[in-house]
Design an enzyme around this catalytic site. Structure first.
Site, PDB file in Angstrom:
ATOM      1  N   LYS A 192       0.834  -1.211   0.000  1.00 52.07           N
ATOM      2  CA  LYS A 192       0.000   0.000   0.000  1.00 52.07           C
ATOM      3  C   LYS A 192       0.870   1.263   0.000  1.00 52.07           C
ATOM      4  O   LYS A 192       2.097   1.187   0.180  1.00 52.07           O
ATOM      5  CB  LYS A 192      -0.915  -0.044   1.224  1.00 52.07           C
ATOM      6  CG  LYS A 192      -1.899  -1.237   1.224  1.00 52.07           C
ATOM      7  CD  LYS A 192      -2.767  -1.233   2.481  1.00 52.07           C
ATOM      8  CE  LYS A 192      -3.788  -2.355   2.460  1.00 52.07           C
ATOM      9  NZ  LYS A 192      -4.691  -2.300   3.649  1.00 52.07           N
ATOM     10  N   TYR A 202     -12.349  -1.747  -2.879  1.00 52.43           N
ATOM     11  CA  TYR A 202     -12.803  -1.910  -1.497  1.00 52.43           C
ATOM     12  C   TYR A 202     -14.318  -1.754  -1.359  1.00 52.43           C
ATOM     13  O   TYR A 202     -14.816  -1.384  -0.295  1.00 52.43           O
ATOM     14  CB  TYR A 202     -12.067  -0.932  -0.582  1.00 52.43           C
ATOM     15  CG  TYR A 202     -10.694  -1.430  -0.137  1.00 52.43           C
ATOM     16  CD1 TYR A 202     -10.565  -2.640   0.555  1.00 52.43           C
ATOM     17  CD2 TYR A 202      -9.543  -0.700  -0.370  1.00 52.43           C
ATOM     18  CE1 TYR A 202      -9.320  -3.096   0.979  1.00 52.43           C
ATOM     19  CE2 TYR A 202      -8.295  -1.152   0.054  1.00 52.43           C
ATOM     20  CZ  TYR A 202      -8.203  -2.360   0.730  1.00 52.43           C
ATOM     21  OH  TYR A 202      -6.978  -2.817   1.164  1.00 52.43           O
ATOM     22  N   ASN A 246      -1.522   0.012   7.070  1.00 58.35           N
ATOM     23  CA  ASN A 246      -0.991  -1.274   7.528  1.00 58.35           C
ATOM     24  C   ASN A 246      -0.174  -1.999   6.450  1.00 58.35           C
ATOM     25  O   ASN A 246      -0.085  -3.220   6.440  1.00 58.35           O
ATOM     26  CB  ASN A 246      -2.119  -2.146   8.101  1.00 58.35           C
ATOM     27  CG  ASN A 246      -3.220  -2.404   7.108  1.00 58.35           C
ATOM     28  OD1 ASN A 246      -3.120  -2.034   5.939  1.00 58.35           O
ATOM     29  ND2 ASN A 246      -4.284  -3.042   7.562  1.00 58.35           N
ATOM     30  N   HIS A 279      -1.955  -5.385   1.587  1.00 54.15           N
ATOM     31  CA  HIS A 279      -3.255  -6.030   1.402  1.00 54.15           C
ATOM     32  C   HIS A 279      -2.994  -7.440   0.923  1.00 54.15           C
ATOM     33  O   HIS A 279      -2.054  -7.682   0.169  1.00 54.15           O
ATOM     34  CB  HIS A 279      -4.093  -5.304   0.339  1.00 54.15           C
ATOM     35  CG  HIS A 279      -5.212  -6.169  -0.205  1.00 54.15           C
ATOM     36  ND1 HIS A 279      -6.410  -6.298   0.435  1.00 54.15           N
ATOM     37  CD2 HIS A 279      -5.272  -6.993  -1.285  1.00 54.15           C
ATOM     38  CE1 HIS A 279      -7.173  -7.158  -0.252  1.00 54.15           C
ATOM     39  NE2 HIS A 279      -6.498  -7.587  -1.301  1.00 54.15           N
ATOM     40  N   GLU A 288      -9.548 -10.213  -7.702  1.00 56.29           N
ATOM     41  CA  GLU A 288      -8.546  -9.160  -7.478  1.00 56.29           C
ATOM     42  C   GLU A 288      -7.381  -9.264  -8.461  1.00 56.29           C
ATOM     43  O   GLU A 288      -6.835  -8.244  -8.890  1.00 56.29           O
ATOM     44  CB  GLU A 288      -8.043  -9.228  -6.033  1.00 56.29           C
ATOM     45  CG  GLU A 288      -9.137  -8.873  -5.032  1.00 56.29           C
ATOM     46  CD  GLU A 288      -8.698  -8.957  -3.584  1.00 56.29           C
ATOM     47  OE1 GLU A 288      -9.532  -8.677  -2.701  1.00 56.29           O
ATOM     48  OE2 GLU A 288      -7.532  -9.310  -3.323  1.00 56.29           O
TER      49      GLU A 288
END
Ligand code: ATP
Ligand code: MG
Length: 136
Positions: free
Chosen positions: A11, A51, A114, A117, A128
Site C-alpha cells: 500500500k 474496497y 498497515n 493487502h 482481485e
C-alpha cells in the site's frame, strides 16, 4: 497442498517507507513465487471499486483517500496455500494485534496504514488478480 494464486498489494505507506523489497523478500522467503508485479497509482474510482465490500463502513472514505495517496505495488503470489500463507506473513489487520515477525507488526503504523493487502479467499483472489492483471 493446493497450488493457489493470491493478490498482494504493498500500500502507499509501504512504498513511502521503502519496504517494497522487504515485503517481496518475505513472500519469496516463505516459498511463494512472484508471478507478476506492477506499480501503479489507483484512481478514486478504482480504489472505491476494489474496497466496495467496505462501502458504508465508517473508515471507507478515509481508506479510499489513503489508498489513492501514492503509488502501490500489486503482485501475484503463487504457491501451496498461497492465500492463507500470505495472510500469515501479513499478520492481523491491526498491527498492535499482529503476531511478532509479521509485516504489519514489524512495519505498520496503524490499523489503516498497515502496509499490505492480501486476498482473503481463493474466490476473491481471482477477482482481485483480474482487477490488476487482466492478462494473467
Ligand atoms: P486488506 O483487505 O487490506 O488485506 P484486511 O483484510 O486485514 O486488510 P479488512 O477488514 O478487509 O482488513 O479492511 C481493509 C482495510 O481497511 C484494512 O487493511 C485497513 O487498511 C482498513 N481498515 C480496516 N478496518 C479499519 C478500521 N477500523 N479503521 C481504519 N481503517 C480500517
Ligand atoms: Mg480484506
Amino acid at each position: 497442498m493446493s497450488q493457489e494464486r493470491t493478490l498482494s498489494i504493498i500500500k502507499p505507506d509501504g512504498v513511502q517507507k521503502n519496504v517494497i523489497g522487504e515485503c517481496l523478500r518475505r513472500f519469496e522467503q516463505a516459498g511463494l513465487k512472484i508471478a507478476g508485479v506492477r506499480m501503479l497509482q489507483l484512481s478514486k474510482n478504482q480504489a472505491e471499486e476494489f474496497y466496495a465490500v467496505h462501502r458504508g463502513r465508517p473508515f471507507y472514505e478515509s481508506l479510499v483517500t489513503y489508498m489513492t495517496s501514492g503509488p502501490v505495488v500489486a503482485s501475484v503470489l503463487v504457491g501451496d496455500n498461497a492465500v492463507l500463507k500470505n495472510r500469515e506473513i501479513m499478520g492481523a489487520t491491526d498491527p498492535k494485534k499482529a503476531a511478532p515477525g509479521t509485516i504489519r507488526r514489524d512495519l505498520a503504523d496503524s490499523i489503516e496504514a498497515n502496509v499490505v493487502h492480501g486476498s482473503d479467499s481463493v474466490e476473491n483472489a481471482k477477482i482481485e488478480i483480474r482487477f490488476f492483471f487482466p492478462e494473467l
